[in-house]
Design an enzyme around this catalytic site. Sequence first.
Site, PDB file in Angstrom:
ATOM      1  N   LYS A  22      24.598   3.364  -3.635  1.00  0.00           N
ATOM      2  CA  LYS A  22      24.186   3.111  -2.245  1.00  0.00           C
ATOM      3  C   LYS A  22      23.135   2.003  -2.189  1.00  0.00           C
ATOM      4  O   LYS A  22      23.247   1.069  -1.392  1.00  0.00           O
ATOM      5  CB  LYS A  22      23.596   4.398  -1.646  1.00  0.00           C
ATOM      6  CG  LYS A  22      22.847   4.173  -0.337  1.00  0.00           C
ATOM      7  CD  LYS A  22      22.168   5.431   0.164  1.00  0.00           C
ATOM      8  CE  LYS A  22      20.849   5.771  -0.470  1.00  0.00           C
ATOM      9  NZ  LYS A  22      19.649   5.201   0.166  1.00  0.00           N
ATOM     10  N   ASN A  23      22.112   2.107  -3.055  1.00  0.00           N
ATOM     11  CA  ASN A  23      20.990   1.172  -2.931  1.00  0.00           C
ATOM     12  C   ASN A  23      21.291  -0.223  -3.474  1.00  0.00           C
ATOM     13  O   ASN A  23      20.484  -1.141  -3.323  1.00  0.00           O
ATOM     14  CB  ASN A  23      19.733   1.755  -3.584  1.00  0.00           C
ATOM     15  CG  ASN A  23      19.176   2.893  -2.747  1.00  0.00           C
ATOM     16  OD1 ASN A  23      19.613   3.121  -1.614  1.00  0.00           O
ATOM     17  ND2 ASN A  23      18.214   3.619  -3.300  1.00  0.00           N
ATOM     18  N   CYS A 115       9.119   7.218   7.934  1.00  0.00           N
ATOM     19  CA  CYS A 115      10.191   8.188   7.729  1.00  0.00           C
ATOM     20  C   CYS A 115       9.613   9.396   7.020  1.00  0.00           C
ATOM     21  O   CYS A 115       8.417   9.437   6.740  1.00  0.00           O
ATOM     22  CB  CYS A 115      11.348   7.572   6.961  1.00  0.00           C
ATOM     23  SG  CYS A 115      10.972   7.281   5.252  1.00  0.00           S
ATOM     24  N   ASP A 304      13.317   8.349  -6.925  1.00  0.00           N
ATOM     25  CA  ASP A 304      14.536   8.941  -6.362  1.00  0.00           C
ATOM     26  C   ASP A 304      15.086  10.089  -7.212  1.00  0.00           C
ATOM     27  O   ASP A 304      16.057  10.735  -6.819  1.00  0.00           O
ATOM     28  CB  ASP A 304      15.623   7.866  -6.189  1.00  0.00           C
ATOM     29  CG  ASP A 304      15.282   6.894  -5.056  1.00  0.00           C
ATOM     30  OD1 ASP A 304      14.372   7.192  -4.268  1.00  0.00           O
ATOM     31  OD2 ASP A 304      15.933   5.840  -4.975  1.00  0.00           O
TER      32      ASP A 304
HETATM   33  N1  EPU Z   1       5.632  -0.969   0.564  1.00  0.00           N
HETATM   34  C1  EPU Z   1       4.633  -1.543   1.310  1.00  0.00           C
HETATM   35  N2  EPU Z   1       4.890  -2.716   1.969  1.00  0.00           N
HETATM   36  C2  EPU Z   1       6.095  -3.327   1.899  1.00  0.00           C
HETATM   37  C3  EPU Z   1       7.124  -2.745   1.151  1.00  0.00           C
HETATM   38  C4  EPU Z   1       6.860  -1.559   0.479  1.00  0.00           C
HETATM   39  O1  EPU Z   1       3.517  -1.001   1.372  1.00  0.00           O
HETATM   40  O2  EPU Z   1       6.262  -4.390   2.522  1.00  0.00           O
HETATM   41  C5  EPU Z   1       5.380   0.315  -0.126  1.00  0.00           C
HETATM   42  C6  EPU Z   1       6.244   1.433   0.470  1.00  0.00           C
HETATM   43  O3  EPU Z   1       5.638   2.008   1.606  1.00  0.00           O
HETATM   44  C7  EPU Z   1       6.363   2.391  -0.690  1.00  0.00           C
HETATM   45  C8  EPU Z   1       6.380   1.483  -1.913  1.00  0.00           C
HETATM   46  O4  EPU Z   1       5.815   0.232  -1.469  1.00  0.00           O
HETATM   47  O5  EPU Z   1       5.241   3.243  -0.752  1.00  0.00           O
HETATM   48  C9  EPU Z   1       7.758   1.230  -2.496  1.00  0.00           C
HETATM   49  O6  EPU Z   1       8.610   0.662  -1.521  1.00  0.00           O
HETATM   50  P1  EPU Z   1       9.856  -0.270  -1.877  1.00  0.00           P
HETATM   51  O7  EPU Z   1       9.820  -1.452  -0.991  1.00  0.00           O
HETATM   52  O8  EPU Z   1       9.886  -0.510  -3.351  1.00  0.00           O
HETATM   53  O9  EPU Z   1      11.075   0.686  -1.499  1.00  0.00           O
HETATM   54  P2  EPU Z   1      12.230   0.424  -0.448  1.00  0.00           P
HETATM   55  O10 EPU Z   1      12.855  -0.891  -0.671  1.00  0.00           O
HETATM   56  O11 EPU Z   1      11.774   0.782   0.909  1.00  0.00           O
HETATM   57  C10 EPU Z   1      14.056   1.374  -2.075  1.00  0.00           C
HETATM   58  C11 EPU Z   1      15.135   2.415  -2.000  1.00  0.00           C
HETATM   59  C12 EPU Z   1      14.514   3.799  -1.974  1.00  0.00           C
HETATM   60  C13 EPU Z   1      13.694   3.974  -3.249  1.00  0.00           C
HETATM   61  C14 EPU Z   1      12.642   2.857  -3.349  1.00  0.00           C
HETATM   62  C15 EPU Z   1      11.830   2.898  -4.625  1.00  0.00           C
HETATM   63  C16 EPU Z   1      16.888   1.283  -0.817  1.00  0.00           C
HETATM   64  C17 EPU Z   1      17.709   1.151   0.415  1.00  0.00           C
HETATM   65  N3  EPU Z   1      15.931   2.196  -0.805  1.00  0.00           N
HETATM   66  O12 EPU Z   1      13.260   1.553  -0.912  1.00  0.00           O
HETATM   67  O13 EPU Z   1      15.582   4.733  -1.974  1.00  0.00           O
HETATM   68  O14 EPU Z   1      13.057   5.230  -3.251  1.00  0.00           O
HETATM   69  O15 EPU Z   1      13.290   1.577  -3.268  1.00  0.00           O
HETATM   70  O16 EPU Z   1      12.645   2.825  -5.742  1.00  0.00           O
HETATM   71  O17 EPU Z   1      17.132   0.589  -1.793  1.00  0.00           O
HETATM   72  C18 EPU Z   1      16.659   6.765  -1.530  1.00  0.00           C
HETATM   73  O18 EPU Z   1      17.712   6.246  -1.933  1.00  0.00           O
HETATM   74  O19 EPU Z   1      16.566   8.001  -1.290  1.00  0.00           O
HETATM   75  C19 EPU Z   1      15.499   5.924  -1.294  1.00  0.00           C
HETATM   76  C20 EPU Z   1      14.469   6.305  -0.534  1.00  0.00           C
END
Ligand code: EPU
Length: 417
Positions: A22-23, A115, A304
């Site tokens: 998915k990701n 969320c 995850d």
């Molecule tokens: N963060 C910030 N500012 C930003 C971006 C992120 O503070 O601009 C913080 C977030 O709030 C969080 C941390 O950095 O505390 C990590 O966020 P990241 O951007 O790495 O995660 P994401 O891109 O929002 C993806 C996956 C998540 C997975 C995380 C970490 C997708 C669609 N989602 O989220 O997947 O947990 O990376 O590996 O790729 C899931 O599949 O259940 C899921 C939540």
Amino acid sequence: MDKLIVQGGGPLEGRIRVSGAKNAALPILMACLLAEGKVELGNVPRLRDIHTSLKLLEILGCKTSFDGNDVTSDAVALVPEAPYELVKTMRASVLCLGPLLARLREARVALPGGCAIGARPVDLHLKGLEKMGAKFELAEGYINGTCNGGLKGAHITFDFPTVGGTENLLMAASLAEGESILENAAREPEVEDLANFLNAMGAKITGQGTSVIRVEGVKSLKGCSYRVMPDRIEAGTYMCAAAITDGELLIEDCPYQELDAVSYKLREMGVWLEETDEGVLVRRDGPLVGTDVTTQPHPGFPTDMQAQFMVVMCMASGAGTIEEKIFENRFMHVQELARLGADIRLKGRTAMVRGGKPLFGAPVMASDLRASASLVIAGLAAEGKTEISRIYHLDRGYENIEAKLSGVGATIWREKE
Ligand code: EPU
């Protein structure tokens, strides 16, 4: 709304196949906005978030199709607005920001809210795009972005290796003028898969999978055919399920190399894992013993897998701790696992699990995707019947989970609530 009923107690045995990730599929779908020409994708999981992404692509001006696990997309007449109605149901929609700015020099994307697992801001995405020449203002809940002179390559050092931020910037940089260097970039395999897909469309990216990624901008990207990588988190979830039910699973199409941190911890707890030509074999190698886990950006232990791992720790003798370092509120499953009899204490971002106590079926409620997965596998290990409500969360990330688990001996079915 549907609920899942799990009648626990028996071991899982047999072969189980992992679906596409998915990701990886979500950013790859948004990257289809960058292509001039038709993109063909294989191994796309049939999940709610994928359907939402395709709806978004259609709204943004792509013609799409979804047949079995094959998707096609043709960005024929792009428009710059991603509406709140879709973005609020799927945060990953914000990944269209980079591609829209790159192609149209403007974007209007609803700001995703918080969320269940945390506030999840997108400040690092915006900061990076600003360094490439974009300007943003926030009005009426929308991020309005423009880059009149076009995006310019930039040297960006992330404050934190954000997965989504790295992906947005990779897509934007692919069509920017000149070279971009992304430092402290996310090393997650899904980021690498996106970069490989962009390269298949004609991008010039090197260093993906490391923390320094270089992108030489090109003038245009073309259509291509690409197979999405298998889902490491789905595979890891089945590893946990085999361990806690004292069963034996052969996990097919398992991205084993991407699961080092998980398999290391499972081995430490007494799980046997063996890579064979047909898949990865998983079974217990003796009684399970507790361990300590800290979630980290890749290649560390993935957030995850934290909820599912907590269930393995509940079934292990002795105590162990889980520290959640990525999301500030990702322990919603703790109270639900407690309803099944688990002994878990929370202190800030650390959960202390006192394992080895039997779990008993009970009605529980899913709060987010991975929490739902943990409740399903806990239900498999619990004595009696576990009813999991609000499983629409599960349908966002696990393709055919009841059918797959039934196929390896689980007693699990879906009912209307
Ligand atoms: N963060 C910030 N500012 C930003 C971006 C992120 O503070 O601009 C913080 C977030 O709030 C969080 C941390 O950095 O505390 C990590 O966020 P990241 O951007 O790495 O995660 P994401 O891109 O929002 C993806 C996956 C998540 C997975 C995380 C970490 C997708 C669609 N989602 O989220 O997947 O947990 O990376 O590996 O790729 C899931 O599949 O259940 C899921 C939540």
